[in-house]
Design an enzyme around this catalytic site. Structure first.
Site, short mmCIF file in Angstrom:
data_model
loop_
_atom_site.label_atom_id
_atom_site.label_comp_id
_atom_site.label_asym_id
_atom_site.label_seq_id
_atom_site.Cartn_x
_atom_site.Cartn_y
_atom_site.Cartn_z
N ASP A 8 0.84 -1.32 -0.23
CA ASP A 8 0.06 0.27 0.02
C ASP A 8 0.76 1.18 0.00
OD1 ASP A 8 -2.35 1.65 0.35
OD2 ASP A 8 -1.83 1.73 2.32
N ASP A 10 0.05 4.88 1.01
CA ASP A 10 0.02 5.88 2.10
C ASP A 10 -0.10 5.17 3.32
OD1 ASP A 10 -1.10 8.97 0.83
OD2 ASP A 10 -1.53 7.04 -0.45
N ASP A 167 -1.68 -0.78 5.85
CA ASP A 167 -1.90 -0.22 7.36
C ASP A 167 -3.36 -0.11 7.50
OD1 ASP A 167 -1.98 1.94 5.37
OD2 ASP A 167 -2.02 3.38 6.94
#
Length: 218
Positions: A8, A10, A167
């Site tokens: 991922d 960001d 996250d």
């Protein structure tokens, strides 16, 4: 070891929160509002425009001012996309080790391509990553498996031989739906998701370098 590793963007690969917060606070200033502290904005970064405007302006996408504010926010962000954004500490070492082992890595994000591509380029990663899949690349964004399956097709790998790290709980859902092993990044933004221990990821890491241990790379 995996055939490929996907990240991922960001909150997992790079800490983009400072530049996103800066765009939001410039937007708030234009509207006569006081800035919001980074500590308050940071957890919402993984929720994109909806999350940032939600905490900064207290509005939801169905509010009349939302479309115009969202468009202006994205314009401000695009103008200063990578001023304070940096790879998380240790991440460059992780990428270097993957490359040394001949393991391709890519980025699968819900960030639109028009932001993801130039950001990856500004971070100096365009010639290193095997693919960049944005939130508008595939038919459906995460938590659907579509972007991760698209990434595998792009680089010619079987999803079951790949690992995805993110996250947000949506990352884990997407990875599992694609049949990949999943890793939850506890150092990331986490948002308003349930506790990370309930995501049922194959592993939870506290720092990027911990990924190498999970992958059995020394």
């Amino acid at each position: 070891m995996p055939e490929a590793v996907f990240f991922d963007l960001d909150g997992t690969l790079a800490d983009t929160a400072p530049d996103l917060a800066d765009a939001l606070n410039r937007l708030k200033s234009e509207n006569g509002l006081e800035p919001s502290p980074l500590s308050r904005l940071r957890p919402q970064v993984s929720n994109g425009v909806r999350g940032m405007l939600g905490v900064g302006f207290g509005i939801t996408p169905d509010a009349p001012p939302y479309p115009e504010l969202a468009q202006r926010f994205l314009h401000l962000y695009a103008a200063r996309l990578c001023i304070e954004t940096r790879l998380f500490s240790g991440m460059d070492g992780v990428l270097a080790r993957l490359e040394e082992e001949g393991i391709p890595w890519g980025v699968v994000t819900n960030k639109a391509e028009r932001f993801a591509y130039p950001l990856i380029d500004a971070l100096g990663l365009s010639t290193r990553c095997a693919c960049v899949i944005g939130g508008d690349t595939a038919a459906r964004p995460k938590p659907f498996a579509d972007p991760l399956l698209h990434a595998c097709i792009t680089i010619g790998k079987n999803p079951r031989d790949c690992v995805y790290i993110g996250d947000d709980i949506r990352d884990i859902h997407a990875g599992k739906a694609a049949g990949m092993r999943t890793v939850a990044a506890a150092y990331g933004y986490l948002g308003t998701s349930p506790p990370i221990t309930t995501w049922e990821a194959d592993a939870v890491i506290e720092r990027p370098l911990d990924l190498l241990s999970f992958l059995d790379i020394h």
